[in-house]
Design an enzyme around this catalytic site. Structure first.
Site, PDB file in Angstrom:
ATOM      1  N   THR A 187       0.844  -1.184   0.000  1.00  0.00           N
ATOM      2  CA  THR A 187       0.000   0.000   0.000  1.00  0.00           C
ATOM      3  C   THR A 187       0.878   1.232   0.000  1.00  0.00           C
ATOM      4  O   THR A 187       1.890   1.287   0.704  1.00  0.00           O
ATOM      5  CB  THR A 187      -0.931   0.011   1.230  1.00  0.00           C
ATOM      6  OG1 THR A 187      -1.728   1.194   1.214  1.00  0.00           O
ATOM      7  CG2 THR A 187      -0.166  -0.057   2.535  1.00  0.00           C
ATOM      8  N   GLU A 333      -5.037  -2.057   5.076  1.00  0.00           N
ATOM      9  CA  GLU A 333      -4.656  -2.754   6.300  1.00  0.00           C
ATOM     10  C   GLU A 333      -5.802  -3.530   6.932  1.00  0.00           C
ATOM     11  O   GLU A 333      -5.585  -4.329   7.848  1.00  0.00           O
ATOM     12  CB  GLU A 333      -4.106  -1.737   7.309  1.00  0.00           C
ATOM     13  CG  GLU A 333      -2.801  -1.089   6.898  1.00  0.00           C
ATOM     14  CD  GLU A 333      -2.951   0.109   5.962  1.00  0.00           C
ATOM     15  OE1 GLU A 333      -1.951   0.818   5.765  1.00  0.00           O
ATOM     16  OE2 GLU A 333      -4.067   0.326   5.434  1.00  0.00           O
ATOM     17  N   LYS A 441      -6.550  23.376   8.703  1.00  0.00           N
ATOM     18  CA  LYS A 441      -6.587  24.073   9.984  1.00  0.00           C
ATOM     19  C   LYS A 441      -6.408  25.563   9.713  1.00  0.00           C
ATOM     20  O   LYS A 441      -5.333  26.011   9.320  1.00  0.00           O
ATOM     21  CB  LYS A 441      -5.490  23.556  10.912  1.00  0.00           C
ATOM     22  CG  LYS A 441      -5.549  22.047  11.144  1.00  0.00           C
ATOM     23  CD  LYS A 441      -4.411  21.575  12.027  1.00  0.00           C
ATOM     24  CE  LYS A 441      -4.432  20.064  12.198  1.00  0.00           C
ATOM     25  NZ  LYS A 441      -4.091  19.335  10.967  1.00  0.00           N
ATOM     26  N   TRP A 446     -11.220  23.765  12.217  1.00  0.00           N
ATOM     27  CA  TRP A 446     -10.935  22.657  11.306  1.00  0.00           C
ATOM     28  C   TRP A 446     -11.985  22.650  10.201  1.00  0.00           C
ATOM     29  O   TRP A 446     -13.193  22.705  10.480  1.00  0.00           O
ATOM     30  CB  TRP A 446     -10.985  21.321  12.046  1.00  0.00           C
ATOM     31  CG  TRP A 446      -9.750  21.001  12.818  1.00  0.00           C
ATOM     32  CD1 TRP A 446      -8.785  21.882  13.225  1.00  0.00           C
ATOM     33  CD2 TRP A 446      -9.335  19.716  13.276  1.00  0.00           C
ATOM     34  NE1 TRP A 446      -7.795  21.224  13.918  1.00  0.00           N
ATOM     35  CE2 TRP A 446      -8.107  19.895  13.964  1.00  0.00           C
ATOM     36  CE3 TRP A 446      -9.870  18.440  13.186  1.00  0.00           C
ATOM     37  CZ2 TRP A 446      -7.410  18.834  14.537  1.00  0.00           C
ATOM     38  CZ3 TRP A 446      -9.186  17.390  13.757  1.00  0.00           C
ATOM     39  CH2 TRP A 446      -7.962  17.579  14.427  1.00  0.00           C
TER      40      TRP A 446
END
Length: 551
Positions: A187, A333, A441, A446
């Site tokens: 990956t 994963e 940010k 955010w």
């Protein structure tokens, strides 16, 4: 009191959870069902099982043995499905090679995995020509000519079909420890070389069983024995999301499209009445455009969309064509499925509510999901509070092979860290808000780049959009939209900001999300598996900024 254990009969069969046993019931119940490859042929499940045996025999003939890594470079095909079974069933490790990586990285993954045998499609002969001198561990190469005439490369031991035809179908597959490694693949991350993930037989069998568990619990959210399956996710990428194992276990009719050619995909879907597929949003967009161009009917087609967020806009567009689109969530994963969409009870028939639910996901059976702050403290499940999504499930990769530091980071605190910022509502619906590395940010706030680019993409002149952070002396970072205009359109900043300002007025997004800049491009860069490559977008913007400064 000590734990008690069963005392099995002397001759009781101790059933290992190995990939071989995924074939057991299919050969009994679906022996005459077919596995189709493009417009080139089809094979019954019984013939498929014989070909699996032949592949194992021919591999043994060129030196394969238990524990050895056998790598495959092919398009989505019946041959790849044979490799999914034959290689791990004989105790070897299947490496699915990402053929879209740059040649040096392909060579890196083969060397890092200690691959010793390579099956390679003729389309990738030039790639192998270039990297074979840097692959000292490769002992044998099997050429896949895919029906074409021509000379084999000088390094090839032989041709796949010819060697298979001469090999015995009666390979003596045996039971072994279910915790033996079955597969490995690589990956790509934000920096450095690709990371290797690996999965055992036990993990893949549990993943297969669990992948099937959410399907069938609710009409239109998955597939079953009577469906026809065609993957639209590369088989080198996370086992095509594990679905070929599910489809084979169930004995479904399967259609493998080879190289993804939009008109061929639509043709195969129509000819074989494909009912279930899965893909990233980019491939869905390609299919919809091809259907428009060819007049193909896509109604009644269920697709699980993952890899990137399924936007409400794209979901609505598919539904207008009669498709059933549902979000899935996972990562390399996680093998990959850990969550899937589910319509909220009592909202059936309410289109807005259904779209809201189908673009979110709930944890699959046997998955524990939390959202946490930087100190691993739980964040409220109120649908608003944000935190990193962390997971546990019995099939998650235990490590990055050969990278202990990255493995410890992945499993910090005993939970797998996804690096995805998410919310979880009181009903357990998970909504991915952004990647940790993509959150903007600005001014102490955010901004979710995914939410902002979904808003920008609703502008009439925009075909596609991506939003990234760019440095800002006053605010630290500011959002910048990179847009692909529709043919003949000329987006303006006011037009792009119109849906953003509406969302600000409704309290759906912070006022700091209003755009000050945007860039127009012909196409958004993609990763090797079709996701928008924001890392490359940021690098390109940084280079442009340097050029402007230098000028």
């Amino acid at each position: 009191m000590p734990l008690r254990f069963a005392e099995p009969a002397t001759e009781a069969y101790r059933f290992p959870l190995t990939i071989r046993h995924l074939l057991d019931s299919a050969l009994t119940t679906a022996g005459d069902r077919r596995i189709v490859y493009r417009d080139q042929g089809s094979w019954t499940y019984r013939e498929f099982a014989a070909r699996v045996g032949r592949l194992a025999s021919l591999l043994e003939g060129v030196g394969a043995e238990q524990g050895m890594t056998v790598a495959v470079m092919d398009w989505d095909s019946h041959r790849y499905l044979e490799a999914y079974f034959a290689i791990p069933m004989m105790g070897a490790v299947l490496q699915t090679v990402n053929v879209r990586l740059p040649p040096p990285q392909v060579a890196y993954t083969l060397n890092h995995a200690h691959a010793e045998i390579l099956l390679v499609h003729r389309d990738f002969f030039p790639l192998v020509d270039a990297i074979l001198p840097s692959l000292p561990g490769i002992k044998a190469v099997i050429a896949i000519m895919d029906g074409a005439e021509g000379e084999l490369p000088p390094y090839a031991k032989g041709e796949y079909e010819a060697l298979s035809a001469a090999a015995s179908p009666d390979y003596p597959f045996e039971d072994f420890d279910e915790n033996a490694l079955a597969t490995t693949f690589y990956t790509t991350g934000t920096t450095g070389n690709p990371k290797g993930v690996c999965f055992t037989h036990r993990q893949l069998v549990l993943h297969t069983l669990t992948c099937n568990a959410p399907f069938g619990t609710q009409e239109g959210t998955g597939f079953g024995y009577s469906d026809v399956y065609m993957p639209l996710t590369p088989m080198f990428h996370v086992h095509a999301w594990g679905v070929p194992y599910v489809a084979t276990m169930l004995g479904m009719t399967q259609v493998y499209p080879g190289r993804y050619e939009p008109e061929m995909l639509c043709r195969l879907r129509t000819e074989h009445k494909v009912t279930y597929s899965h893909c990233v949003p980019t491939i869905l967009r390609m299919v919809l455009d091809a259907a428009d161009a060819t007049g193909a009917d896509v109604s009644g087609w269920t697709l699980t969309i993952g890899g990137s967020a399924l936007s409400a806009q794209l979901c609505e567009e598919g539904r207008r064509r009669g498709m059933r689109l549902i979000a899935g969530y996972g990562m390399s994963e996680t093998a990959p499925l850990v969550a899937v969409a589910r319509i909220r009870p009592g909202t059936e028939g309410d289109e807005a509510a259904e779209i809201e639910a189908l673009t979110a996901t709930v944890p699959a059976p046997m998955v524990s999901a939390r959202i946490v702050d930087e100190d691993m403290n739980d964040v409220a499940h109120d649908g608003r509070a944000r935190g990193e999504l962390v997971l546990r499930a019995p099939w998650l990769t235990p490590c990055y092979t050969g990278d202990a530091k990255a493995s410890e980071t992945l499993w910090r605190g005993g939970w797998m860290h996804t690096q995805d910022i998410a919310t979880i509502d009181p009903d357990g619906y998970i909504r991915i808000r952004d990647r940790l590395k993509d959150v903007i940010k600005t001014g102490g706030e955010w901004i979710d780049s995914i939410q902002l680019e979904e808003l920008v993409a609703t502008a009439e002149s925009v075909a596609e959009a991506a939003v990234v952070a760019v440095p800002d002396a006053k605010w630290g970072e500011r959002p910048l939209a990179v847009v692909v205009p529709k043919p003949g359109a000329a987006p303006t900043l006011d037009e792009l900001n119109a849906p953003v300002e509406k969302a600000i007025g409704a309290g759906a997004i912070t006022r700091y999300a209003k755009l000050e800049r945007f860039e127009i491009v012909d196409a958004l860069p993609r990763t090797s598996v079709g996701k928008i490559d924001k890392k490359l977008i940021r690098a390109n913007l940084a280079e442009m900024a340097k050029e402007v400064t230098a000028a």
